[in-house]
Design an enzyme around this catalytic site. Structure first.
Site, PDB file in Angstrom:
ATOM      1  N   HIS A 156       0.870  -1.183   0.000  1.00 38.54           N
ATOM      2  CA  HIS A 156       0.000   0.000   0.000  1.00 38.54           C
ATOM      3  C   HIS A 156       0.901   1.224   0.000  1.00 38.54           C
ATOM      4  O   HIS A 156       1.746   1.396   0.882  1.00 38.54           O
ATOM      5  CB  HIS A 156      -0.916   0.031   1.227  1.00 38.54           C
ATOM      6  CG  HIS A 156      -1.861   1.191   1.212  1.00 38.54           C
ATOM      7  ND1 HIS A 156      -3.132   1.120   0.657  1.00 38.54           N
ATOM      8  CD2 HIS A 156      -1.714   2.469   1.652  1.00 38.54           C
ATOM      9  CE1 HIS A 156      -3.727   2.295   0.776  1.00 38.54           C
ATOM     10  NE2 HIS A 156      -2.881   3.133   1.371  1.00 38.54           N
ATOM     11  N   CYS A 157       0.725   2.079  -1.000  1.00 30.74           N
ATOM     12  CA  CYS A 157       1.575   3.265  -1.147  1.00 30.74           C
ATOM     13  C   CYS A 157       0.796   4.517  -0.766  1.00 30.74           C
ATOM     14  O   CYS A 157      -0.176   4.873  -1.450  1.00 30.74           O
ATOM     15  CB  CYS A 157       2.072   3.383  -2.587  1.00 30.74           C
ATOM     16  SG  CYS A 157       3.111   4.838  -2.864  1.00 30.74           S
ATOM     17  N   PRO A 158       1.190   5.209   0.300  1.00 37.08           N
ATOM     18  CA  PRO A 158       0.467   6.438   0.679  1.00 37.08           C
ATOM     19  C   PRO A 158       0.624   7.556  -0.346  1.00 37.08           C
ATOM     20  O   PRO A 158      -0.232   8.434  -0.445  1.00 37.08           O
ATOM     21  CB  PRO A 158       1.105   6.824   2.023  1.00 37.08           C
ATOM     22  CG  PRO A 158       2.439   6.163   2.012  1.00 37.08           C
ATOM     23  CD  PRO A 158       2.282   4.905   1.236  1.00 37.08           C
ATOM     24  N   ASN A 162      -3.289   4.458  -2.442  1.00 36.10           N
ATOM     25  CA  ASN A 162      -3.927   3.248  -2.956  1.00 36.10           C
ATOM     26  C   ASN A 162      -2.967   2.076  -2.812  1.00 36.10           C
ATOM     27  O   ASN A 162      -1.766   2.258  -2.603  1.00 36.10           O
ATOM     28  CB  ASN A 162      -4.300   3.424  -4.431  1.00 36.10           C
ATOM     29  CG  ASN A 162      -5.379   2.461  -4.886  1.00 36.10           C
ATOM     30  OD1 ASN A 162      -5.886   1.648  -4.111  1.00 36.10           O
ATOM     31  ND2 ASN A 162      -5.744   2.531  -6.152  1.00 36.10           N
TER      32      ASN A 162
END
Length: 299
Positions: A156-158, A162
């Site tokens: 999960h990439c802030p 997403n």
């Protein structure tokens, strides 16, 4: 044959009492499947806004501090066009990565009807996620931020607010690549502009005062260097993950490979589309992911 704890655990999961399909809420109707995907996470939204602001800041310094005051018209046009084209592609890739469904498993599909539709045979196993009440396909993992199980979830990439998964990995890879390219381009232009200002009068090489010009260029240099290193590393790890067909979570957990091994070229085509073309570099070209096989839930 002795039954290991893993086999016992799978036997328990295969039992209807464990799955508890009657306690699951049926998945949403097909009419809601076309809704825009957006994660309402405060930290992720803030990081996404900061990302866009940093790109706009870089564009501001490149255009108004370095290129517009330049007396070389051809140099300004070529570099301005190239930088803005790469920046546009980077933001478009970010937009697609942020608003694309990464491969979410239908929420609450662990219903009695769905389990019966799988036509399980003796010895076959299905896994249920107790957090989102979904039957998990093979290689799917639950994301605590998205609150969904994501197929082939890498992480999960802030910064894109997403998950990076089966359906949007291409856009994330393009985002890291284009950010790395504009960062490198900005560093090169900053270096040339400093040389130009040292050779000429500082009052003529910029529309701003010399102290302001120096501060703006140093901030851009720091930003470009930081994101060049960060996105280059991310781009490299993502390409390696695609070529080996092993997600970041699978590498971290050292999960046993249960899926068929494919060539690096086949893995690249699975993410970017088939066949190879300029569309691989376009965030507007959607790769054909195919339809989800209902039997991918069965192990």
């Amino acid at each position: 044959m002795m039954i290991t704890p893993i086999h016992r655990f799978r036997d328990i999961e295969r039992k209807p009492e464990y799955l508890q399909p009657d306690k699951c809420v049926p998945p949403p109707s097909h009419s809601s499947l076309g809704a825009m995907w957006f994660i309402r996470d405060g930290c992720g939204i803030a990081c996404a806004v900061v990302t866009w602001m940093l790109v706009f800041y870089a564009d501001f310094v490149v255009l108004l501090v370095m290129l517009v005051p330049s007396r070389d018209y051809i140099y300004s046009v070529i570099n301005g066009t190239l930088f803005n084209m790469l920046a546009f592609l980077a933001l478009a890739s970010h937009f697609r990565a942020m608003l694309s469904d990464p491969g979410a498993v239908p929420k609450g599909n662990a219903t009695k009807e769905f389990i019966e539709s799988l036509q399980l045979k003796p010895g076959q196993v299905v896994y249920k996620c107790p957090k989102c009440c979904s039957i998990k396909p093979d290689r799917a993992h639950h994301c605590s931020v998205c609150k969904r199980c994501i197929r082939k979830m890498d992480h999960h990439c802030p910064w894109v607010n997403n998950c990076v998964g089966e359906n949007n990995q291409k856009y994330f890879v393009l985002f890291t690549m284009y950010i790395a390219l504009i960062s490198m381009h900005a560093l090169i232009m900053v270096g040339f502009h400093f040389l130009y200002c040292f050779e000429e009068d500082w009052t003529k090489c910029s529309s701003f005062s010399p102290p302001t010009t120096v501060i703006l260029l140093i901030l851009l240099c720091f930003e470009a260097l930081l994101f060049l290193i960060f996105t280059s590393v991310m781009f490299g790890t993502q390409v390696h993950s695609i070529c080996t067909d092993e997600t970041g979570i699978e590498q971290l957990k050292k999960e046993e490979r249960r899926w068929a091994k494919k060539t690096k070229w086949m893995n690249m085509k699975a993410v970017f589309g088939h066949p190879f073309s300029i569309a691989w570099l376009s965030p507007f070209a959607t790769p054909d992911q195919g339809k989800a096989d209902p039997y991918q839930y069965v192990v």
